[in-house]
Design a protein around this motif. Structure first.
Motif, PDB file in Angstrom:
ATOM      1  N   GLN A  77      -5.166   1.205  -2.838  1.00  0.00           N
ATOM      2  CA  GLN A  77      -4.247   2.313  -3.065  1.00  0.00           C
ATOM      3  C   GLN A  77      -3.382   2.558  -1.827  1.00  0.00           C
ATOM      4  O   GLN A  77      -3.818   2.334  -0.699  1.00  0.00           O
TER       5      GLN A  77
ATOM      6  N   TRP B 217      -0.310   5.474  -5.035  1.00  0.00           N
ATOM      7  CA  TRP B 217       0.153   4.302  -5.776  1.00  0.00           C
ATOM      8  C   TRP B 217      -0.960   3.272  -5.840  1.00  0.00           C
ATOM      9  O   TRP B 217      -1.786   3.162  -4.926  1.00  0.00           O
ATOM     10  N   SER B 218      -0.949   2.474  -6.891  1.00  0.00           N
ATOM     11  CA  SER B 218      -1.921   1.385  -7.018  1.00  0.00           C
ATOM     12  C   SER B 218      -1.450   0.183  -6.209  1.00  0.00           C
ATOM     13  O   SER B 218      -0.293   0.116  -5.764  1.00  0.00           O
TER      14      SER B 218
ATOM     15  N   GLU C 180       2.155   0.894  -8.947  1.00  0.00           N
ATOM     16  CA  GLU C 180       2.365   1.869 -10.014  1.00  0.00           C
ATOM     17  C   GLU C 180       1.917   3.241  -9.516  1.00  0.00           C
ATOM     18  O   GLU C 180       0.883   3.358  -8.854  1.00  0.00           O
ATOM     19  N   GLN C 181       2.699   4.269  -9.837  1.00  0.00           N
ATOM     20  CA  GLN C 181       2.334   5.607  -9.386  1.00  0.00           C
ATOM     21  C   GLN C 181       1.148   6.123 -10.201  1.00  0.00           C
ATOM     22  O   GLN C 181       1.180   6.146 -11.430  1.00  0.00           O
ATOM     23  N   GLN C 182       0.093   6.530  -9.485  1.00  0.00           N
ATOM     24  CA  GLN C 182      -1.101   7.059 -10.140  1.00  0.00           C
ATOM     25  C   GLN C 182      -1.143   8.583 -10.134  1.00  0.00           C
ATOM     26  O   GLN C 182      -1.560   9.198 -11.104  1.00  0.00           O
ATOM     27  N   HIS C 183      -0.708   9.187  -9.008  1.00  0.00           N
ATOM     28  CA  HIS C 183      -0.725  10.649  -8.906  1.00  0.00           C
ATOM     29  C   HIS C 183       0.482  11.104  -8.081  1.00  0.00           C
ATOM     30  O   HIS C 183       0.863  10.448  -7.114  1.00  0.00           O
TER      31      HIS C 183
ATOM     32  N   SER D 229      -8.996   8.768  -7.075  1.00  0.00           N
ATOM     33  CA  SER D 229      -9.135   8.179  -8.408  1.00  0.00           C
ATOM     34  C   SER D 229      -8.645   9.136  -9.490  1.00  0.00           C
ATOM     35  O   SER D 229      -7.989   8.728 -10.450  1.00  0.00           O
TER      36      SER D 229
END
Length: 407
Positions: A237, A250-251, A255-258, A297
């Protein structure tokens, strides 16, 4: 023998003087006669009970001791030095909250940007050398970051350049394009170099590829300058913080996770926990003053504390469950917090300007800080790892404080 104790009631007549009645006892003998013993003590033993014979063994002793384990050892809190070991002058250090001008490599070399020039300081030998300097008038270095191999240093500039230098040869080996304004933050993840800029972009480069193919992803999650950037130790991350008060996670696949808006000021201080891979700490600027802890997470906030002043940098201890914060207005101090209780274990003072930058030593025992007072200060705040401390015996004395200049 029967004990009869007289109790007076209101209206009853006391025979004799009040002082005689108080503190007197009446004993009835077996013959039925009463005997007053003035001042006598009831159940007063004049002689001690006889001691048991030497060969006597109490058969019930095992009943009380059978389940007794060893008493738990009380944890001894270690001594935390609160004074700096070394002080170096750092003239022309830019006093800008949004820049990242200091890093410490795994080979024990410090990179520090002073105005347009990057210097390398060998913390083992004390030698100093100039790595590079910006050629254009008015151009200055805005960020530095060592690669894991300790041989290559990434440099961001006010003219939107991202450069990679071979430190041993003092030679530039890459220049990467992607930003349109100054590059405020840098972070490595193996061969991936991520950069955050005043253009609100996070660019990701694969330094193994040719210049025109190196940019593999551009992340758009911020609306203002990206001043904080950190990859997690496991490389899964990427955390970014911006002057728009946003924290983005971001992962590894970009990709944006939060996208989190809990802070009330710029998010520059970021630190991933070394003992829990999904624990991230973030610190806010003057209007926020909080350190917040996140489950990366789920994006859930786990804890928070109001530090009372601008949070500039955060560093986790590798040896204890502790986190160190550096601060700006108004006390310009370092604070050591125990986690997860967030009890303040120590406060370290010495800088006379805000403590803008803080990075850990390769062995995790110390940190170096750079302040707006144009000094670098070395603090042995974390101490040695438990195994190393045991091996050290009473050996080497701590290094005496001394003052020098980076250039």
């Amino acid at each position: 023998m029967t004990l009869i104790q007289g109790v007076s009631t209101p209206g009853s007549k006391q025979h004799g003087s009040p002082s005689a009645a108080a503190g007197s006892c009446i004993f009835k003998t077996p013959g039925g006669q009463s005997k007053r013993d003035k001042g006598a003590r009831v159940l007063a033993f004049k002689h001690k009970a006889p001691a048991p014979p030497p060969e006597h063994a109490n058969s019930m002793a095992s009943l009380y001791s059978a389940n007794l384990g060893s008493a738990p050892q009380r944890k001894q809190h270690r001594h935390i030095p609160t004074t700096q070991e070394r002080i170096l002058d750092a003239p022309d250090l830019v006093d800008d909250y949004y820049l990242n001008l200091l890093d410490w490599s795994s080979s024990n070399q410090l990179a520090i940007a002073l105005g347009p020039t990057v210097y390398l300081y060998n913390a083992s030998t004390g030698t100093i050398e100039e790595l590079c300097s910006c050629p254009a008038e008015g151009e200055y270095v805005t960020s530095v970051s060592w690669a894991a191999d300790a041989s290559h240093l990434a440099i961001g500039t006010s003219s939107a350049k991202v450069q990679v230098w071979d430190a041993a040869r003092c030679k530039q080996v890459k220049e990467l394009a992607g930003h349109t304004n100054r590059v405020s933050s840098l972070a490595w993840n193996n061969a991936i170099l991520s950069s955050g800029g005043r253009d609100a972009l996070v660019c990701n480069f694969d330094v193994r590829l040719r210049k025109n193919e190196a940019r593999v992803a551009t992340l758009r999650g911020h609306e203002q300058e990206v001043c904080g950037l950190k990859w997690s130790p496991n490389g899964c991350q990427l955390a970014s913080g911006g002057n728009d008060n946003m924290l983005c996670i971001w992962s590894a696949g970009f990709e944006q996770q939060h996208r989190i808006n809990a802070h009330q000021a710029a998010v520059r201080a970021l630190a991933w926990c070394p003992f829990q891979s999904n624990l991230l700490a973030s610190g806010g600027g003057t209007a926020d003053r909080h350190i917040r802890f996140w489950n990366s997470s789920t994006g859930a906030q786990l804890n928070a504390i109001d530090t009372g002043s601008q949070v500039c940098s955060l560093v986790w201890s590798r040896h204890e469950r502790e986190i160190l914060s550096s601060h700006g207005y108004s006390k310009n101090q370092l604070c050591l917090w125990r986690y997860p209780s967030l009890v303040k274990a120590a406060e370290l003072t010495g800088h006379t300007g805000r403590v803008l930058h803080m990075v850990p030593s390769p062995d995790g025992s110390s940190v170096v800080t750079a302040g707006a007072d144009e000094t670098l200060r070395f603090w042995r705040v974390f101490g040695d790892a438990p195994t190393k401390a045991a091996d050290k015996a009473a050996g080497a004395a701590p290094m005496a404080s001394r003052t020098a200049s980076i250039r």
